[in-house]
Scaffold this motif. Structure first.
Motif, PDB file in Angstrom:
ATOM      1  N   LYS A 282      -7.584 -50.378 -32.045  1.00 14.09           N
ATOM      2  CA  LYS A 282      -7.895 -49.241 -31.187  1.00 14.09           C
ATOM      3  C   LYS A 282      -7.104 -48.008 -31.608  1.00 14.09           C
ATOM      4  CE  LYS A 282      -6.954 -47.650 -26.492  1.00 14.09           C
ATOM      5  NZ  LYS A 282      -5.856 -46.772 -26.977  1.00 14.09           N
ATOM      6  N   GLN A 283      -7.772 -46.863 -31.574  1.00 16.96           N
ATOM      7  CA  GLN A 283      -7.086 -45.599 -31.851  1.00 16.96           C
ATOM      8  C   GLN A 283      -6.416 -45.082 -30.577  1.00 16.96           C
ATOM      9  OE1 GLN A 283      -8.449 -41.948 -34.408  1.00 16.96           O
ATOM     10  NE2 GLN A 283      -9.141 -41.566 -32.330  1.00 16.96           N
ATOM     11  N   GLY A 284      -5.146 -44.662 -30.706  1.00 23.02           N
ATOM     12  CA  GLY A 284      -4.420 -44.122 -29.565  1.00 23.02           C
ATOM     13  C   GLY A 284      -4.954 -42.765 -29.152  1.00 23.02           C
ATOM     14  N   HIS A 285      -4.707 -42.384 -27.899  1.00 24.54           N
ATOM     15  CA  HIS A 285      -5.214 -41.112 -27.378  1.00 24.54           C
ATOM     16  C   HIS A 285      -4.321 -39.935 -27.755  1.00 24.54           C
ATOM     17  CE1 HIS A 285      -8.602 -42.643 -25.173  1.00 24.54           C
ATOM     18  NE2 HIS A 285      -7.848 -43.568 -24.611  1.00 24.54           N
ATOM     19  N   LYS A 286      -3.000 -40.150 -27.799  1.00 19.81           N
ATOM     20  CA  LYS A 286      -2.073 -39.048 -28.055  1.00 19.81           C
ATOM     21  C   LYS A 286      -1.717 -38.957 -29.536  1.00 19.81           C
ATOM     22  CE  LYS A 286      -0.072 -39.138 -23.401  1.00 19.81           C
ATOM     23  NZ  LYS A 286       1.161 -39.317 -22.588  1.00 19.81           N
ATOM     24  N   ARG A 287      -1.157 -40.024 -30.086  1.00 22.29           N
ATOM     25  CA  ARG A 287      -0.703 -39.997 -31.479  1.00 22.29           C
ATOM     26  C   ARG A 287      -1.826 -40.280 -32.469  1.00 22.29           C
ATOM     27  NH1 ARG A 287       4.414 -43.700 -32.118  1.00 22.29           N
ATOM     28  NH2 ARG A 287       4.278 -42.796 -34.201  1.00 22.29           N
ATOM     29  N   LYS A 288      -2.951 -40.784 -31.987  1.00 21.56           N
ATOM     30  CA  LYS A 288      -4.118 -41.077 -32.817  1.00 21.56           C
ATOM     31  C   LYS A 288      -3.835 -42.127 -33.896  1.00 21.56           C
ATOM     32  CE  LYS A 288      -6.476 -37.887 -30.690  1.00 21.56           C
ATOM     33  NZ  LYS A 288      -7.510 -38.229 -29.700  1.00 21.56           N
ATOM     34  N   ASN A 289      -2.823 -42.962 -33.661  1.00 20.01           N
ATOM     35  CA  ASN A 289      -2.570 -44.045 -34.601  1.00 20.01           C
ATOM     36  C   ASN A 289      -3.379 -45.270 -34.201  1.00 20.01           C
ATOM     37  OD1 ASN A 289      -1.140 -44.459 -32.274  1.00 20.01           O
ATOM     38  ND2 ASN A 289       0.735 -45.153 -33.278  1.00 20.01           N
ATOM     39  N   TRP A 290      -3.502 -46.210 -35.108  1.00 17.12           N
ATOM     40  CA  TRP A 290      -4.347 -47.387 -34.877  1.00 17.12           C
ATOM     41  C   TRP A 290      -3.467 -48.614 -34.661  1.00 17.12           C
ATOM     42  CZ3 TRP A 290      -9.687 -47.264 -34.589  1.00 17.12           C
ATOM     43  CH2 TRP A 290     -10.281 -46.048 -34.921  1.00 17.12           C
ATOM     44  N   LYS A 291      -3.746 -49.361 -33.595  1.00 10.67           N
ATOM     45  CA  LYS A 291      -2.978 -50.563 -33.288  1.00 10.67           C
ATOM     46  C   LYS A 291      -3.913 -51.693 -32.865  1.00 10.67           C
ATOM     47  CE  LYS A 291       1.385 -48.388 -31.982  1.00 10.67           C
ATOM     48  NZ  LYS A 291       2.449 -48.282 -30.955  1.00 10.67           N
ATOM     49  N   VAL A 292      -3.499 -52.908 -33.208  1.00 10.96           N
ATOM     50  CA  VAL A 292      -4.272 -54.091 -32.816  1.00 10.96           C
ATOM     51  C   VAL A 292      -3.960 -54.415 -31.359  1.00 10.96           C
ATOM     52  CG1 VAL A 292      -4.701 -56.529 -33.251  1.00 10.96           C
ATOM     53  CG2 VAL A 292      -4.240 -54.991 -35.165  1.00 10.96           C
ATOM     54  N   ARG A 293      -4.984 -54.613 -30.584  1.00 10.13           N
ATOM     55  CA  ARG A 293      -4.845 -54.971 -29.180  1.00 10.13           C
ATOM     56  C   ARG A 293      -5.732 -56.177 -28.868  1.00 10.13           C
ATOM     57  NH1 ARG A 293      -0.658 -52.703 -29.279  1.00 10.13           N
ATOM     58  NH2 ARG A 293      -0.167 -50.637 -28.418  1.00 10.13           N
ATOM     59  N   ARG A 294      -5.301 -56.964 -27.886  1.00 10.80           N
ATOM     60  CA  ARG A 294      -6.150 -58.063 -27.395  1.00 10.80           C
ATOM     61  C   ARG A 294      -6.986 -57.519 -26.248  1.00 10.80           C
ATOM     62  NH1 ARG A 294      -5.801 -62.110 -23.383  1.00 10.80           N
ATOM     63  NH2 ARG A 294      -3.697 -61.442 -22.801  1.00 10.80           N
ATOM     64  N   PHE A 295      -8.294 -57.460 -26.459  1.00 11.78           N
ATOM     65  CA  PHE A 295      -9.208 -56.923 -25.454  1.00 11.78           C
ATOM     66  C   PHE A 295      -9.773 -58.053 -24.607  1.00 11.78           C
ATOM     67  CE2 PHE A 295      -8.866 -53.216 -27.998  1.00 11.78           C
ATOM     68  CZ  PHE A 295      -9.292 -52.133 -27.224  1.00 11.78           C
ATOM     69  N   VAL A 296      -9.867 -57.809 -23.294  1.00 15.89           N
ATOM     70  CA  VAL A 296     -10.439 -58.771 -22.354  1.00 15.89           C
ATOM     71  C   VAL A 296     -11.535 -58.064 -21.564  1.00 15.89           C
ATOM     72  CG1 VAL A 296     -10.012 -60.309 -20.408  1.00 15.89           C
ATOM     73  CG2 VAL A 296      -8.277 -60.060 -22.197  1.00 15.89           C
ATOM     74  N   LEU A 297     -12.743 -58.569 -21.683  1.00 16.84           N
ATOM     75  CA  LEU A 297     -13.902 -58.002 -20.987  1.00 16.84           C
ATOM     76  C   LEU A 297     -14.193 -58.843 -19.754  1.00 16.84           C
ATOM     77  CD1 LEU A 297     -16.368 -56.053 -20.921  1.00 16.84           C
ATOM     78  CD2 LEU A 297     -17.562 -57.719 -22.370  1.00 16.84           C
ATOM     79  N   ARG A 298     -14.229 -58.190 -18.595  1.00 14.69           N
ATOM     80  CA  ARG A 298     -14.463 -58.890 -17.334  1.00 14.69           C
ATOM     81  C   ARG A 298     -15.708 -58.347 -16.639  1.00 14.69           C
ATOM     82  NH1 ARG A 298      -8.707 -58.489 -17.442  1.00 14.69           N
ATOM     83  NH2 ARG A 298      -7.676 -60.518 -17.174  1.00 14.69           N
ATOM     84  N   ILE A 360     -12.857 -47.822 -31.323  1.00 16.74           N
ATOM     85  CA  ILE A 360     -12.433 -49.210 -31.515  1.00 16.74           C
ATOM     86  C   ILE A 360     -13.053 -49.740 -32.809  1.00 16.74           C
ATOM     87  CG2 ILE A 360     -12.439 -51.527 -30.504  1.00 16.74           C
ATOM     88  CD1 ILE A 360     -12.828 -50.144 -27.759  1.00 16.74           C
ATOM     89  N   GLN A 361     -12.276 -50.539 -33.532  1.00 12.29           N
ATOM     90  CA  GLN A 361     -12.750 -51.113 -34.791  1.00 12.29           C
ATOM     91  C   GLN A 361     -12.768 -52.639 -34.700  1.00 12.29           C
ATOM     92  OE1 GLN A 361     -10.169 -50.779 -38.231  1.00 12.29           O
ATOM     93  NE2 GLN A 361     -11.896 -50.448 -39.587  1.00 12.29           N
ATOM     94  N   ALA A 362     -13.913 -53.217 -35.040  1.00 10.88           N
ATOM     95  CA  ALA A 362     -14.034 -54.674 -35.121  1.00 10.88           C
ATOM     96  C   ALA A 362     -13.770 -55.121 -36.553  1.00 10.88           C
ATOM     97  CB  ALA A 362     -15.425 -55.109 -34.672  1.00 10.88           C
ATOM     98  N   SER A 363     -13.637 -56.433 -36.747  1.00  7.04           N
ATOM     99  CA  SER A 363     -13.333 -56.945 -38.086  1.00  7.04           C
ATOM    100  C   SER A 363     -14.576 -57.105 -38.947  1.00  7.04           C
ATOM    101  CB  SER A 363     -12.602 -58.286 -37.981  1.00  7.04           C
ATOM    102  OG  SER A 363     -13.412 -59.238 -37.321  1.00  7.04           O
TER     103      SER A 363
END
Length: 379
Positions: A282-298, A360-363
């Motif tokens: 996911k790309q951050g909103h402020k720094r615009k850097n990319w980090k891996v996050r665990r996403f949970v869809l409910r 968001i980027q998928a693999s």
């Protein structure tokens, strides 16, 4: 003026590049599995997300910078002579671990985002370790679906072990449908514990054993998910090997409603049924850097939360309601508007009803399509 150069240096460099390219092509052709895992460091014992690639004889891992995998691996784990432990319960707050011990006695701890993914990685790694021994591979597959409980097994002894303060099953607070239950454990956590403590050799055996514990009133279901399963007449279907099914010891059935300060997010956001979960970038909103996050869809209510997989706290670091959202795939040719960095491929965008844009980027394209397909009905 012509620069001096060593004789044959150009041919040497070209040859080295060609050898590197051929090695990369050979590795790509032999890929058995790849994806994000969270790895514990060797020197500084922190946890970092890495992109892992499983080959026949080794496990490579790469850093992700700017949403892209670096060309050279950060490290490798040679599988010859490795032993694997799964489930691994050495870290209380990380129940989805795989432990690899190399023949030089180096330990690697790898964390997955779900029990299903963990078991899939463990099975594929085990297959690669024993690839040259077909009889062992056949035995592993037989054990996976085996059913042979220990002779003269004592349910009282199992419960005593479960209650042990140091080696017993970890009791936690869990949330279901707005209610928070104290001193509970999930169905998949009990199955992991039974296998890890050698009371069962397969998940099928452990589920049957857990059903016997419930039938004899040593443990009881709490919450709608696990209670509903007890309506089945077949004993093997009454206990759920599921991370959302809650159980507790029969004598501790007091239900507790959580206070507002215990959760960073409103309880109503987190009580929905989990539809899909996995690692995304996911790309951050402020720094615009990319980090891996665990996403949970409910669903019910429809929310998408994301967690920092390097932290032990199982609390979201962000999330939003999906009602009124727009989700779409982004073109793979070039860097789309709003995206910072040299990130290309497998991107999708979610725009909330408040006009906040999430990139968001998928693999893979297939994974991106699966996420979009899962999100769209909930918008």
């Amino acid at each position: 003026m012509q620069r001096d150069r060593l004789p044959g240096l150009g041919h040497f460099v070209a040859g080295a590049r060609l050898s590197c390219l051929l090695a990369t092509m050979q590795e790509a052709a032999g890929v058995l599995k790849e994806g994000f895992l969270v790895k514990r460091g060797h020197i500084v014992r922190n946890w970092k997300v890495r992109w892992f690639v499983l080959l026949q004889d080794k496990l490579l891992y790469y850093k992700i910078e700017g949403g892209k995998k670096e060309p050279s691996p950060k490290g490798r784990i040679l599988l010859d002579g490795c032993t694997i432990t799964c489930p691994c319960l050495e870290y209380e707050n990380r129940p989805l671990l795989i432990k690899l011990k190399t023949k030089t006695n180096t330990d690697y701890f790898l964390e997955c985002c779900s029990r299903e993914e963990r078991d899939s990685w463990a099975l594929d790694i085990t297959g690669a370790i024993h690839a040259g021994h077909p009889v062992q591979v056949q035995e592993l597959h037989r054990m996976k679906n085996s059913f042979k409980l220990l002779e003269n097994i004592s349910l009282h002894h199992i419960v005593e072990r479960m209650c042990d303060s140091s080696t017993g099953i970890k009791l936690t607070r869990n949330l279901e449908q707005g209610n928070r239950y104290k001193e509970t454990f999930t169905g998949s956590a009990l199955v992991d514990w039974l296998i890890s403590n050698s009371f069962a050799v397969s998940r099928f055996e452990a589920v049957t054993l857990a059903s016997m514990l419930m039938e004899e009133n040593f443990i009881k279901p709490v919450g709608a998910r696990s209670t509903e399963a007890t309506r089945y007449s077949d004993l093997s279907e009454q206990f759920l090997d599921d991370s959302t099914a809650l159980y507790m010891f029969a004598e501790s059935s007091k239900k507790q409603i959580s206070s507002k300060e215990e959760l960073q997010f409103n309880i109503s956001e987190l009580r929905g049924t989990i539809v899909k979960q996995g690692f995304l970038v996911k790309q951050g909103h402020k720094r615009k850097n990319w980090k891996v996050r665990r996403f949970v869809l409910r669903a019910d209510p429809a929310f998408l939360h994301y967690y920092d997989p390097t932290k032990e706290e199982n609390r979201p670091v962000g999330g939003f309601s999906l009602r009124g959202c727009l989700v779409s795939a982004l073109e793979d040719n070039g860097v789309p508007a709003g995206v910072k960095g040299n990130v290309q491929g497998n991107l999708f965008k979610i725009i909330t009803k408040n006009d906040i844009h999430y990139y968001i980027q998928a693999s893979s394209k297939a994974e991106r399509a699966q996420w979009i397909e899962a999100i769209k009905p909930l918008t």
